[in-house]
Design a protein around this motif. Structure first.
Motif, PDB file in Angstrom:
ATOM      1  N   UNK A 208      -4.065   8.105   6.038  1.00  0.00           N
ATOM      2  CA  UNK A 208      -2.649   7.683   5.762  1.00  0.00           C
ATOM      3  C   UNK A 208      -2.007   6.750   6.978  1.00  0.00           C
ATOM      4  N   UNK A 209      -2.455   7.142   8.294  1.00  0.00           N
ATOM      5  CA  UNK A 209      -1.952   6.547   9.172  1.00  0.00           C
ATOM      6  C   UNK A 209      -2.551   5.222   9.384  1.00  0.00           C
ATOM      7  N   UNK A 210      -3.998   4.881   9.269  1.00  0.00           N
ATOM      8  CA  UNK A 210      -4.439   3.689   9.471  1.00  0.00           C
ATOM      9  C   UNK A 210      -3.855   2.597   7.961  1.00  0.00           C
ATOM     10  N   UNK A 211      -3.547   3.380   6.771  1.00  0.00           N
ATOM     11  CA  UNK A 211      -3.049   2.510   5.812  1.00  0.00           C
ATOM     12  C   UNK A 211      -1.720   2.049   6.296  1.00  0.00           C
ATOM     13  N   UNK A 212      -0.927   2.801   6.999  1.00  0.00           N
ATOM     14  CA  UNK A 212       0.488   2.429   7.374  1.00  0.00           C
ATOM     15  C   UNK A 212       0.387   1.335   8.219  1.00  0.00           C
ATOM     16  N   UNK A 213      -0.610   1.067   8.873  1.00  0.00           N
ATOM     17  CA  UNK A 213      -0.774   0.178  10.042  1.00  0.00           C
ATOM     18  C   UNK A 213      -1.580  -1.196   9.606  1.00  0.00           C
ATOM     19  N   UNK A 214      -1.948  -1.109   8.340  1.00  0.00           N
ATOM     20  CA  UNK A 214      -2.561  -2.270   7.897  1.00  0.00           C
ATOM     21  C   UNK A 214      -1.743  -3.387   7.274  1.00  0.00           C
ATOM     22  N   UNK A 215      -1.543  -4.496   8.014  1.00  0.00           N
ATOM     23  CA  UNK A 215      -0.564  -5.690   7.933  1.00  0.00           C
ATOM     24  C   UNK A 215      -0.929  -6.194   6.238  1.00  0.00           C
ATOM     25  N   UNK A 216      -2.142  -6.290   5.875  1.00  0.00           N
ATOM     26  CA  UNK A 216      -2.245  -6.940   4.725  1.00  0.00           C
ATOM     27  C   UNK A 216      -1.607  -5.991   3.571  1.00  0.00           C
ATOM     28  N   UNK A 332      -6.741  -2.612  -3.986  1.00  0.00           N
ATOM     29  CA  UNK A 332      -8.113  -2.035  -3.863  1.00  0.00           C
ATOM     30  C   UNK A 332      -9.062  -2.875  -3.190  1.00  0.00           C
ATOM     31  N   UNK A 333      -8.907  -4.079  -3.399  1.00  0.00           N
ATOM     32  CA  UNK A 333      -9.827  -5.048  -2.362  1.00  0.00           C
ATOM     33  C   UNK A 333      -9.609  -5.034  -0.977  1.00  0.00           C
ATOM     34  N   UNK A 334      -8.271  -5.060  -0.583  1.00  0.00           N
ATOM     35  CA  UNK A 334      -7.943  -4.954   0.915  1.00  0.00           C
ATOM     36  C   UNK A 334      -8.142  -3.440   1.654  1.00  0.00           C
ATOM     37  N   UNK A 335      -7.807  -2.485   0.778  1.00  0.00           N
ATOM     38  CA  UNK A 335      -7.996  -0.973   1.442  1.00  0.00           C
ATOM     39  C   UNK A 335      -9.311  -0.917   1.964  1.00  0.00           C
ATOM     40  N   UNK A 342      -5.418   6.603  -0.876  1.00  0.00           N
ATOM     41  CA  UNK A 342      -4.347   6.438  -0.049  1.00  0.00           C
ATOM     42  C   UNK A 342      -3.596   5.371  -0.114  1.00  0.00           C
ATOM     43  N   UNK A 343      -4.146   4.071  -0.010  1.00  0.00           N
ATOM     44  CA  UNK A 343      -3.557   2.935  -0.078  1.00  0.00           C
ATOM     45  C   UNK A 343      -2.755   2.718  -1.419  1.00  0.00           C
ATOM     46  N   UNK A 344      -3.083   3.271  -2.644  1.00  0.00           N
ATOM     47  CA  UNK A 344      -2.719   3.305  -3.797  1.00  0.00           C
ATOM     48  C   UNK A 344      -1.516   4.270  -3.667  1.00  0.00           C
ATOM     49  N   UNK A 345      -1.562   5.379  -3.269  1.00  0.00           N
ATOM     50  CA  UNK A 345      -0.471   6.148  -3.212  1.00  0.00           C
ATOM     51  C   UNK A 345       0.622   5.711  -2.457  1.00  0.00           C
ATOM     52  N   UNK A 346       0.560   4.975  -1.117  1.00  0.00           N
ATOM     53  CA  UNK A 346       1.674   4.378  -0.556  1.00  0.00           C
ATOM     54  C   UNK A 346       2.343   3.185  -1.421  1.00  0.00           C
ATOM     55  N   UNK A 347       1.359   2.405  -2.092  1.00  0.00           N
ATOM     56  CA  UNK A 347       1.674   1.399  -2.960  1.00  0.00           C
ATOM     57  C   UNK A 347       2.766   1.568  -4.053  1.00  0.00           C
ATOM     58  N   UNK A 348       2.386   2.902  -4.721  1.00  0.00           N
ATOM     59  CA  UNK A 348       3.108   3.321  -5.903  1.00  0.00           C
ATOM     60  C   UNK A 348       4.505   3.935  -5.300  1.00  0.00           C
TER      61      UNK A 348
END
Length: 462
Positions: A208-216, A332-335, A342-348
């Motif tokens: 979760x934390x790395x996802x929230x810090x990923x600028x892309x 899904x490409x950038x995650x 996790x990336x899709x959870x934050x996205x939705x």
């Protein structure tokens, strides 16, 4: 990495994917059918103001955004089905509350309760439990298509149902759909052996934390927030513009949306194919945002006749469908490897927040600045989005693999590093508690034999 990639989906997997896609479709149909009708029919409710109708349109997004990830995590602990049943019952209760409401506040309460049945993450996790690795992308795509289709059907069926049975009839229909969803989960969807620990299908706390810090990824989260805010706000203004400026009675709006969605669906396909084949998705994305911005300015400047409004709506939906279809694949490409769920959870969550924001701001703008104010507000948001999108990098053109590892392979030191050195492997991460390795590969550059050799040296047990 085995011959099983060429196998077809089993009967159980097909039933699971088809059944859960239907559950998703019915639920989304209930959410979306209100969009084309609430701004016009909602004016008959006691206490209705444009700002409160905007809140009613967007309210479900607030509870959906807050509860979606917690419900997904709860399903890891107590099981998927109890969470899905409870979510569908809550959604049905919200529909019944809205159906019985004679004031705008009753409808707002119903929409808030509808959104509280936030089962998207739990449904996706159950789908992962019931499908094998090589068929999971196909199964996820079926759910994606069901959401797109339910949106298109809702735009047409919503006005027709409301014309026949009124606003309360529309909400009774959504309650019935939620109950049908429960019957489908109980009777059609096979039983799973138990929850799978799977990083690609659910939210992992560690990711979760790395996802929230990923600028892309944050740029893409803002993109879907802006897209759904623009959609919701536009649906406060467009139905009213069709009545007031186009002279089209509210009972006739269905054919405008049907035309726009059909043309929009077929219109977007060549652009997606071009973007993926030529690896120019960034340019396609930017072009679609510019078109969206142009549509809002067009509505503001020229939306004074039925013909102009219909043309604008058709072009709007072409750009909207293109963005709606391509943004999840970009996520899904950038995650990072093992971080897609996790990336899709934050996205939705961002998507639902955007829906809430768009409804609330759109209603407020209409109350204080009229139709033109809503269109200009949407144009300003599209311009802000364009500023963020211009700075994004061309996404990596990669697909995700998850390979089970034997106990011996798990003991190997540096397996992920060695795999990353293989040409075409963009990322690799070993997840010990799942006994699996997640790999992101560029299929055009991948040296399959080198990858296979390394994995065979570290024997995988599929």
């Amino acid at each position: 990495m085995h011959d099983s990639h060429s196998e077809r989906m089993s009967a159980g997997e097909t039933r699971a994917a088809g059944g859960l896609a239907l559950v998703f479709a019915f639920r989304m149909l209930g959410m979306f059918m209100v969009l084309p009708v609430l701004a016009t029919y909602g004016q008959d409710l006691a206490g209705a103001t444009p700002a409160l109708l905007g809140l009613a349109i967007g309210a479900y997004g607030l509870t959906q955004a807050v509860l979606q990830i917690p419900f997904g995590m709860l399903s890891d602990r107590i099981g998927r089905r109890p969470v899905i049943y409870a979510g569908l019952l809550i959604f049905a209760a919200g529909s019944v509350l809205a159906a019985n409401a004679d004031s705008v506040w009753g409808v707002i309460g119903g929409r808030v309760l509808q959104g509280a049945g936030a089962i998207s993450a739990a449904v996706m996790a159950l789908l992962s439990d019931l499908t094998r690795e090589q068929h999971r992308t196909k199964a996820m795509a079926m759910i994606g298509m069901s959401i797109g289709l339910s949106f298109a059907v809702a735009m047409v069926v919503g006005p027709l149902l409301t014309r026949a049975f009124g606003l309360s009839g529309l909400f009774w229909a959504t309650a019935a759909m939620a109950l049908v969803g429960i019957l489908i989960v109980a009777g059609v969807v096979p039983r799973a052996a138990g929850p799978l620990q799977h990083r690609e299908s659910g939210v992992a706390k560690q990711a979760l934390w790395p996802t929230l810090h990923n600028k892309d990824l944050l740029r893409l989260d803002f993109a879907i927030l802006a897209l759904h805010a623009i959609l919701m706000a536009s649906f406060i203004a467009l139905p009213l513009a069709l009545v007031e400026q186009g002279g089209l009675p509210r009972e006739e709006h269905w054919w405008v949306y049907l035309t726009a969605l059909l043309v929009g669906f077929f219109g977007m396909v060549p652009f997606i194919i071009y973007g993926e084949k030529k690896r120019r998705m960034k340019q396609v994305l930017l072009g679609a945002v510019v078109v969206l911005l142009g549509c809002e300015l067009f509505f503001w400047a020229f939306g004074h006749s039925l013909r102009a409004l219909v043309v604008g709506t058709v072009v709007f939906f072409t750009a909207f469908n293109l963005l709606e279809a391509s943004l999840p694949s970009l996520v899904s490409k950038v995650a990072p490897a093992g971080g897609k769920g996790t990336a899709m959870g934050v996205y939705s969550t961002s998507q639902f927040l955007g829906a809430a924001l768009g409804g609330i701001l759109g209603g407020w703008l209409f109350q204080h600045a009229g139709l033109g104010g809503v269109f200009l507000g949407c144009a300003a948001l599209a311009l802000l989005w364009l500023g963020f999108a211009v700075t994004m990098r061309e996404p990596p053109y990669v697909t995700s693999l998850r390979l089970p590892l034997s106990a011996a392979s798990l003991q190997e030191v540096g397996l992920a590093e060695r795999l990353r050195a293989v040409p075409g492997v963009a990322d690799a991460v070993v997840v010990a508690d799942e006994a699996a390795i997640y790999i992101k590969v560029d299929t055009q550059q991948l040296d399959r034999t080198s990858l296979q050799r390394l994995i065979d040296m570290a024997p995988a047990t599929c």
